[in-house]
Every structure is written in structure tokens, then in C-alpha cells.
Design a protein around this motif. Structure first.
Motif, short mmCIF file in Angstrom:
data_model
loop_
_atom_site.label_atom_id
_atom_site.label_comp_id
_atom_site.label_asym_id
_atom_site.label_seq_id
_atom_site.Cartn_x
_atom_site.Cartn_y
_atom_site.Cartn_z
N GLU A 85 -4.15 0.46 -2.42
CA GLU A 85 -4.11 -0.94 -1.72
C GLU A 85 -3.00 -2.00 -2.44
O GLU A 85 -2.05 -2.54 -1.66
CB GLU A 85 -5.35 -1.66 -1.81
N GLU A 86 -2.89 -2.00 -3.79
CA GLU A 86 -1.84 -2.66 -4.49
C GLU A 86 -0.78 -2.13 -4.63
O GLU A 86 0.38 -2.85 -5.32
CB GLU A 86 -2.44 -3.30 -5.92
N LYS A 141 0.99 -1.20 0.04
CA LYS A 141 -0.08 -0.03 0.13
C LYS A 141 0.75 1.36 0.07
O LYS A 141 1.92 1.39 0.64
CB LYS A 141 -0.70 0.04 1.19
N ARG A 177 -9.35 3.23 -4.42
CA ARG A 177 -9.30 2.20 -3.35
C ARG A 177 -7.96 1.28 -3.76
O ARG A 177 -6.93 1.09 -3.03
CB ARG A 177 -10.32 2.00 -2.73
N GLN A 178 -8.30 0.56 -4.77
CA GLN A 178 -7.77 -0.54 -5.34
C GLN A 178 -6.18 -0.16 -5.48
O GLN A 178 -5.31 -0.99 -5.14
CB GLN A 178 -8.33 -1.07 -6.72
#
Length: 177
Positions: free
Chosen positions: A61-62, A2, A57-58
Motif C-alpha cells: 500500500e505504501e 501502491k 499489505r502495508q
């Protein structure tokens, strides 16, 4: 892994993480004809815009990107959004993107915002190269690139199809020297 999205401040703006309550503002921007004219995505409904919120968000996060809400210094007014995607820690580069609601155009808000995130990318993310892909007809964005010191590296002729027409793209880059 993240990526951290800290608040960043300039003289007249605050960049803060995008939060779920920004949905209406994101929809307002990414459904506005003047904003999406040169932007790669758009949404016809508020509920469809939830996919964009999930994307923000993705990628965070990744670890492939990070985007900020661009707001007034007191947080009362939402101006737009900016950030990075296609982040490659191996190659130490990322692609910058941004948009601004039309009522805030011409005030230097996006140049200030982009300068903040470029400085953050160079000093905190270890990025060496920031790229920008800009439609050749998007003269306002080209002006921001020049203000920030991005160098035009070339033009991809008829590189994409948009509204059933081929468009050409300029590739700009800024190196951390």
C-alpha cells in the motif's frame, strides 16, 4: 504509491499476490524451525502471524515493497513466499527476500521464483539494483544467489544479534545491466 503485484508464471510455479486465506501457510512457514533458522522473523502463534499479513499489505500500500505467494502452477500447493522490501524509487533499488517450506527444498523452486521477481523488478518496476542480505551460515541461500548471478560485495562482521549471539551478514547485489 501502491505497487502492483501481478501473477507471474514459470514452468512449474505460479507467483500470485498473498491473500488473507494464506495465513495458515504463512504461519506454517514462519513458525517452522528449519525455515526460521536463517530468517529474520518468526511467529509462535497463528494469531501473531496476522502481523506479518498486515506487513505484506502495508508495504504494498505504501509502495515500499511487494511479496508473492509461491504456489504450484495449478494453485493447489503452497510452497513459500518471496518478494521485495525496502524499495527506494529514488535510488532504484530494493532488497529481495524469500523462504520455502522444507518439503519443497532442493527442487529449484526458489531459484525459479527469485528469477521471475528479479526480471519483473528490472522490467516493470524500474529497479536497477537488487540487494540480498544473507547470514554467512546460510549456505543454501548463498547457492541461490550464485545461481541468479548475484555478486558478493562484502561481509558485515558481527552485524546483528540473533539468539543472543552476534551473526555476520553477506551483502549480495544484482544489477540491471
Amino acid at each position: 504509491m501502491k505497487i502492483i503485484c501481478p501473477e507471474l508464471v514459470a514452468e512449474n510455479i505460479l507467483l500470485r499476490p498473498i491473500v488473507p486465506s494464506d495465513l495458515d501457510h504463512i504461519y506454517q512457514g514462519l513458525s517452522h524451525n528449519d525455515v526460521i533458522k536463517y530468517y529474520g522473523i518468526s511467529y509462535k502463534t497463528r494469531s501473531a502471524t496476522e502481523a506479518q499479513m498486515e506487513w505484506f499489505r502495508q508495504i504494498e500500500e505504501e509502495g515500499s515493497g511487494v511479496w508473492w505467494a509461491v504456489v504450484s502452477k495449478d494453485g493447489a500447493e503452497f510452497y513459500g513466499a518471496c518478494g521485495f522490501n525496502n524499495y527506494s524509487p529514488v535510488h532504484r533499488k530494493a532488497e529481495i527476500g524469500f523462504w520455502l517450506l522444507p518439503e519443497y527444498w532442493g527442487r529449484g523452486i526458489m531459484a525459479s521464483s527469485a528469477r521471475l521477481i528479479c526480471n519483473y523488478a528490472f522490467s516493470k518496476m524500474g529497479i536497477h539494483r537488487i540487494e540480498a542480505v544473507v547470514e554467512t551460515a546460510n549456505h543454501s541461500c548463498q547457492q541461490v544467489m550464485k545461481k541468479l548471478g548475484f555478486v558478493l560485495e562484502g561481509t558485515q562482521q558481527d552485524a546483528e544479534v540473533k539468539d543472543e549471539q552476534f551473526i555476520s551478514l553477506h551483502l549480495y547485489a544484482l544489477l540491471n545491466k
